[in-house]
Each structure stands twice: as C-alpha cells, then as structure tokens.
Design a protein around this motif. Structure first.
Motif, PDB file in Angstrom:
ATOM      1  N   ASP A 234       0.635  -1.241  -0.014  1.00 65.75           N
ATOM      2  CA  ASP A 234      -0.136   0.040  -0.105  1.00 65.75           C
ATOM      3  C   ASP A 234       0.921   1.445   0.250  1.00 65.75           C
ATOM      4  O   ASP A 234       0.184   2.188   0.312  1.00 65.75           O
ATOM      5  CB  ASP A 234      -0.852   0.147   1.206  1.00 65.75           C
ATOM      6  CG  ASP A 234      -2.042  -1.259   0.962  1.00 65.75           C
ATOM      7  OD1 ASP A 234      -2.396  -1.448  -0.014  1.00 65.75           O
ATOM      8  OD2 ASP A 234      -2.350  -1.736   2.064  1.00 65.75           O
TER       9      ASP A 234
ATOM     10  N   THR B 183       2.609   2.654  -2.501  1.00 64.45           N
ATOM     11  CA  THR B 183       2.829   2.999  -3.855  1.00 64.45           C
ATOM     12  C   THR B 183       2.986   4.534  -3.905  1.00 64.45           C
ATOM     13  O   THR B 183       3.821   4.994  -4.780  1.00 64.45           O
ATOM     14  CB  THR B 183       1.906   2.533  -4.824  1.00 64.45           C
ATOM     15  OG1 THR B 183       0.731   2.898  -4.440  1.00 64.45           O
ATOM     16  CG2 THR B 183       1.728   0.943  -4.877  1.00 64.45           C
TER      17      THR B 183
ATOM     18  N   THR C  46     -14.318  10.387  -0.340  1.00 65.56           N
ATOM     19  CA  THR C  46     -13.291   9.663  -0.793  1.00 65.56           C
ATOM     20  C   THR C  46     -12.175  10.038  -0.074  1.00 65.56           C
ATOM     21  O   THR C  46     -12.253   9.594   1.344  1.00 65.56           O
ATOM     22  CB  THR C  46     -13.026  10.007  -2.331  1.00 65.56           C
ATOM     23  OG1 THR C  46     -12.969  11.423  -2.779  1.00 65.56           O
ATOM     24  CG2 THR C  46     -13.976   9.500  -3.471  1.00 65.56           C
TER      25      THR C  46
ATOM     26  N   GLU D 280      -4.417  10.300  -3.782  1.00 68.13           N
ATOM     27  CA  GLU D 280      -4.608   9.153  -4.833  1.00 68.13           C
ATOM     28  C   GLU D 280      -4.447   7.655  -4.054  1.00 68.13           C
ATOM     29  O   GLU D 280      -5.106   6.967  -4.225  1.00 68.13           O
ATOM     30  CB  GLU D 280      -3.980   9.282  -5.899  1.00 68.13           C
ATOM     31  CG  GLU D 280      -3.924   8.084  -6.998  1.00 68.13           C
ATOM     32  CD  GLU D 280      -2.975   8.330  -8.094  1.00 68.13           C
ATOM     33  OE1 GLU D 280      -3.330   7.422  -9.056  1.00 68.13           O
ATOM     34  OE2 GLU D 280      -2.223   9.024  -7.990  1.00 68.13           O
ATOM     35  N   ARG D 281      -3.165   7.643  -3.246  1.00 68.23           N
ATOM     36  CA  ARG D 281      -3.039   6.763  -2.688  1.00 68.23           C
ATOM     37  C   ARG D 281      -4.235   5.761  -1.604  1.00 68.23           C
ATOM     38  O   ARG D 281      -4.427   4.635  -1.875  1.00 68.23           O
ATOM     39  CB  ARG D 281      -1.801   6.386  -1.883  1.00 68.23           C
ATOM     40  CG  ARG D 281      -1.205   5.152  -1.358  1.00 68.23           C
ATOM     41  CD  ARG D 281      -0.219   5.205  -0.331  1.00 68.23           C
ATOM     42  NE  ARG D 281      -0.791   5.802   0.873  1.00 68.23           N
ATOM     43  CZ  ARG D 281      -1.047   4.939   1.692  1.00 68.23           C
ATOM     44  NH1 ARG D 281      -1.244   3.516   1.790  1.00 68.23           N
ATOM     45  NH2 ARG D 281      -1.505   5.380   3.064  1.00 68.23           N
TER      46      ARG D 281
ATOM     47  N   ARG E 227      -7.294   5.057  -3.895  1.00 67.75           N
ATOM     48  CA  ARG E 227      -7.102   3.660  -4.346  1.00 67.75           C
ATOM     49  C   ARG E 227      -7.322   2.502  -3.391  1.00 67.75           C
ATOM     50  O   ARG E 227      -7.765   1.369  -3.430  1.00 67.75           O
ATOM     51  CB  ARG E 227      -5.881   3.701  -5.027  1.00 67.75           C
ATOM     52  CG  ARG E 227      -5.995   4.488  -6.395  1.00 67.75           C
ATOM     53  CD  ARG E 227      -4.692   4.247  -7.433  1.00 67.75           C
ATOM     54  NE  ARG E 227      -4.990   5.124  -8.342  1.00 67.75           N
ATOM     55  CZ  ARG E 227      -5.856   5.007  -9.488  1.00 67.75           C
ATOM     56  NH1 ARG E 227      -6.714   3.979  -9.567  1.00 67.75           N
ATOM     57  NH2 ARG E 227      -5.682   5.873 -10.532  1.00 67.75           N
TER      58      ARG E 227
ATOM     59  N   ARG F 164     -10.819   2.180  -2.599  1.00 71.22           N
ATOM     60  CA  ARG F 164     -11.511   1.348  -3.825  1.00 71.22           C
ATOM     61  C   ARG F 164     -11.070  -0.285  -3.555  1.00 71.22           C
ATOM     62  O   ARG F 164     -11.757  -1.038  -3.831  1.00 71.22           O
ATOM     63  CB  ARG F 164     -11.021   1.664  -5.165  1.00 71.22           C
ATOM     64  CG  ARG F 164     -11.511   1.010  -6.570  1.00 71.22           C
ATOM     65  CD  ARG F 164     -11.479   1.935  -7.547  1.00 71.22           C
ATOM     66  NE  ARG F 164     -12.182   1.410  -8.761  1.00 71.22           N
ATOM     67  CZ  ARG F 164     -12.732   2.011  -9.645  1.00 71.22           C
ATOM     68  NH1 ARG F 164     -12.705   3.232  -9.820  1.00 71.22           N
ATOM     69  NH2 ARG F 164     -13.301   1.021 -10.525  1.00 71.22           N
ATOM     70  N   ARG F 165      -9.811  -0.507  -3.362  1.00 69.59           N
ATOM     71  CA  ARG F 165      -9.351  -1.700  -3.189  1.00 69.59           C
ATOM     72  C   ARG F 165     -10.120  -2.526  -1.993  1.00 69.59           C
ATOM     73  O   ARG F 165     -10.624  -3.622  -2.071  1.00 69.59           O
ATOM     74  CB  ARG F 165      -7.714  -1.868  -2.723  1.00 69.59           C
ATOM     75  CG  ARG F 165      -7.173  -3.324  -2.621  1.00 69.59           C
ATOM     76  CD  ARG F 165      -5.900  -3.298  -3.132  1.00 69.59           C
ATOM     77  NE  ARG F 165      -5.115  -2.693  -2.271  1.00 69.59           N
ATOM     78  CZ  ARG F 165      -4.338  -1.421  -2.397  1.00 69.59           C
ATOM     79  NH1 ARG F 165      -4.592  -0.783  -3.599  1.00 69.59           N
ATOM     80  NH2 ARG F 165      -3.800  -1.015  -1.652  1.00 69.59           N
TER      81      ARG F 165
ATOM     82  N   GLY G 265     -10.290  12.391  -4.021  1.00 71.99           N
ATOM     83  CA  GLY G 265     -10.251  11.137  -4.621  1.00 71.99           C
ATOM     84  C   GLY G 265     -11.342  10.745  -5.585  1.00 71.99           C
ATOM     85  O   GLY G 265     -11.389   9.685  -6.025  1.00 71.99           O
TER      86      GLY G 265
ATOM     87  N   VAL H 265     -10.562   8.996  -8.687  1.00 70.59           N
ATOM     88  CA  VAL H 265     -10.384   7.421  -8.841  1.00 70.59           C
ATOM     89  C   VAL H 265     -11.552   6.654  -9.236  1.00 70.59           C
ATOM     90  O   VAL H 265     -11.488   5.492  -9.706  1.00 70.59           O
ATOM     91  CB  VAL H 265      -9.631   7.055  -7.326  1.00 70.59           C
ATOM     92  CG1 VAL H 265      -9.530   5.759  -7.305  1.00 70.59           C
ATOM     93  CG2 VAL H 265      -8.423   7.695  -7.479  1.00 70.59           C
TER      94      VAL H 265
END
Length: 352
Positions: free
Chosen positions: A31, A33, A93, A97-98, A101, A104-105, A130, A133
């Motif tokens: 996680d 990234t 959100t 971005e991380r 995401r 979302r995951r 977010g 995304v």
C-alpha cells in the motif's frame, strides 16, 4: 495515539483487521505506492513519531461499511459504502490518490462490485480529492453548493499543505446536484441525502439510511476532534445538530474519528455554545479572535484534538455577531495564520 482497534465502539462489528503495515515516510509495502507526506515544515530532524495507522473497514449493517482513517486529524477523513451485491454507493473519498485507491481496493476485497455512485458530504479536498479514482465509471453526486465551492477552491489542500504527496488529483466535482433533499436506492436500501443548511460549509450533505438507522454525518460531526466552522456557520451548525438528532440514528459515522452513537451530539453542541459565549465576551471587550482564543480556558474541550481550530471558529462567530450571512467567505490567510500562531507558531500537520 489510541490503536484503531481500541477506538471502535460497541455499535461496530469490525471486518477483518487490516493486514497491511502502517504507512509513513520510508515505509514499504503493497500500500506504499505513494508515500504519504508528513505535513511538517522544514526544520530540525523530526523526533520519532509512531506511524499513522492504516485505514480499516467496519461493518455497520449488512452491506453497509465505514472506512475509518485514524487518527482522524487534518486530512484524515472517514468514508464508507453501501452495497446490495449488484450496485455500490460510496460516501466521500480521500485526500490522496493512494488513500482513495486503498478505499477502492477495500471495497473490492469486501466482494462489492465497482461503485457506480459517489456522494460527497461537502467540498473539502480530504472528502473529494479522490473522486477521480472512481469517475467516470461512478457518477458523483453532491449539493449544488458543494459543486460550486469545489470548482472555486481548486487544489485547496495543495495550497495549505504543498509538501504532501497527493498523487494524481483530478478535480472531479459532482455532476448531479440537488438543493434540499434527494433519495437514492441501492437495491432495497434507501439512501436519503439531506442538506441541513449552511453549517460546516455552505454545501453539506447528511447521508441517512432510515431502515438501518445509520447516518454518515460528514464534518458536521468530529468525534474526538475540534469542530471546524471557518467556512460555514456557528448558528447553522447548531441547527444541523437539531436536524441530526431528529433522524434518531443509532449509529453515527463522523467525518473524522471513530464510529459512535448519537451521544456524540451533546459534546459538539456544548462546544459550539462555548464558542458562541467566548465570541460575545471577546467582541464586547474589543479583543481580536486570536486574543480571545489565547486567553480562553478550554476546560473540558482541552482534550479535543486540533484545538487550534478555536480561533478559526471565533473568526466565524465574530462575523455572525456583526450580522454577516452564514457562509460568507472569510480570509483564509488570516484564519489559517491565526491557527498556526495558536498551534505554537507551527503550521498544522497533515498526515495523509
């Protein structure tokens, strides 16, 4: 900082605890990234601080989850989702971005299908950055003023915390808007969107699930943190609490902090009335909002995080005493500057 597990209330039924390690500067893992910024200004090497715990999912009812981001401070908001197995609606959100995401995951890992709808409780970047995304597959919905304010504010968080690693943030305002109330359906689950008037911002949305008696309150509710009225209204925030109470929710998902129950409203109302009294006394004595805040005895409210917000709240209360309309724009440089002064001369830290 309390461990996330300890902060859950009895009303929550935790999903499987997050297996990913906490992230922070220099932390690696699946996680990581996009390493989150620390939000601290340049200066001496920072002392060792515990890493911010990873967000976790909490199941509130069948098909209803909250996405909780400890420790609930600046930029660490909550989100959530509602699904019937065929459709999924997301509430808010995240600031990077991380983190969006990751939300979302987590939704996908729960077995829910990809979201087709995102509801924003207000325009602030920690709740809307977010959106991109999830779009364009998902339709973004919010109050009409949420759309206007988001477009006007632009990359608002970048202006306050430019050092944070936000990632690829594509400003994505609501494309479907409403003014007073709007009802959505996720299968058999009714989702009511209610605008309480100007409160935390000019475009707040309460997300109410009447059958489940669950409310996503957005930043009308901070649990363990200091309310923030700088872009809204003191009187309107008190009115919004009356709207929330009338729903008779059993479970309250705050904009920041752990899931709670309706008892949280009492402390918020007490704090708002405290701000109102301080403003009346300070203004009558000819003191500035900052002087009033510096001389204030916080008493039971000293335990709330982000206590520097008091001075921003006083800025709002002062102009309302002067007869200004709820939500009239205030000078953000003055407001955030005074908060930094009240914070010991150190800018507030964003750990998203």
């Amino acid at each position: 900082m309390d461990d996330a597990t300890e902060r859950r209330t009895a009303a929550q039924k935790p999903a499987a605890p997050p297996a990913a390690p906490a992230t922070g500067a220099g932390v690696a893992g699946p996680d990581a990234t996009e390493p989150p910024g620390t939000g601290t200004s340049a200066g001496p090497p920072p002392t060792a601080e515990p890493p911010v715990p990873e967000p976790y999912l909490t199941e509130l009812a069948a098909g209803v989850h909250a996405f909780i981001q400890p420790d609930g401070g600046w930029c660490l908001n909550n989100a959530g989702f509602v699904t019937d197995g065929d459709a999924t609606l997301v509430v808010d959100t995240a600031a990077t971005e991380r983190r969006a995401r990751l939300l979302r995951r987590r939704i996908a890992e729960s077995g829910a299908p990809a979201p087709r709808t995102v509801v924003n409780t207000h325009h602030h970047g920690d709740h809307t950055y977010g959106n991109g995304v999830f779009a364009p597959e998902a339709t973004i919905i919010g109050h009409a003023s949420c759309r206007r304010e988001l477009l006007a504010a632009g990359h608002q968080l970048h202006a306050v915390w430019p050092e944070v690693a936000y990632g690829d943030i594509r400003l994505t305002p609501p494309e479907v808007t409403y003014t007073d109330e709007l009802t959505l359906h996720v299968g058999d689950t009714e989702v009511r969107l209610i605008h309480p008037g100007v409160a935390h911002t000019t475009g707040d949305t309460i997300v109410w699930l009447p059958r489940e008696r669950i409310v996503f309150a957005g930043d009308l509710v901070f649990h363990g943190g200091t309310p923030f009225l700088f872009m809204g209204s003191l009187a309107g925030s008190l009115r919004a609490l009356r709207t929330l109470r009338a729903l008779d929710a059993v479970t309250v998902v705050p904009g920041h902090g752990p899931v709670t129950g309706p008892e949280v409203y009492d402390g918020i109302e007490d704090y708002l009335r405290f701000v109102g009294r301080l403003a009346e006394e300070g203004r009558a004595a000819g003191r500035t909002p900052l002087e009033t805040a510096q001389e204030a005895d916080l008493g039971p409210f000293a335990e709330l995080a982000e206590s520097e917000r008091l001075v921003a709240n006083l800025h709002r209360a002062y102009v309302e005493l002067d007869g200004a309309a709820p939500g009239v724009p205030l000078d953000p440089v003055a407001g955030f500057g005074d908060m930094a002064v009240l914070n010991g001369g150190v800018p507030m830290a964003c750990h998203a």
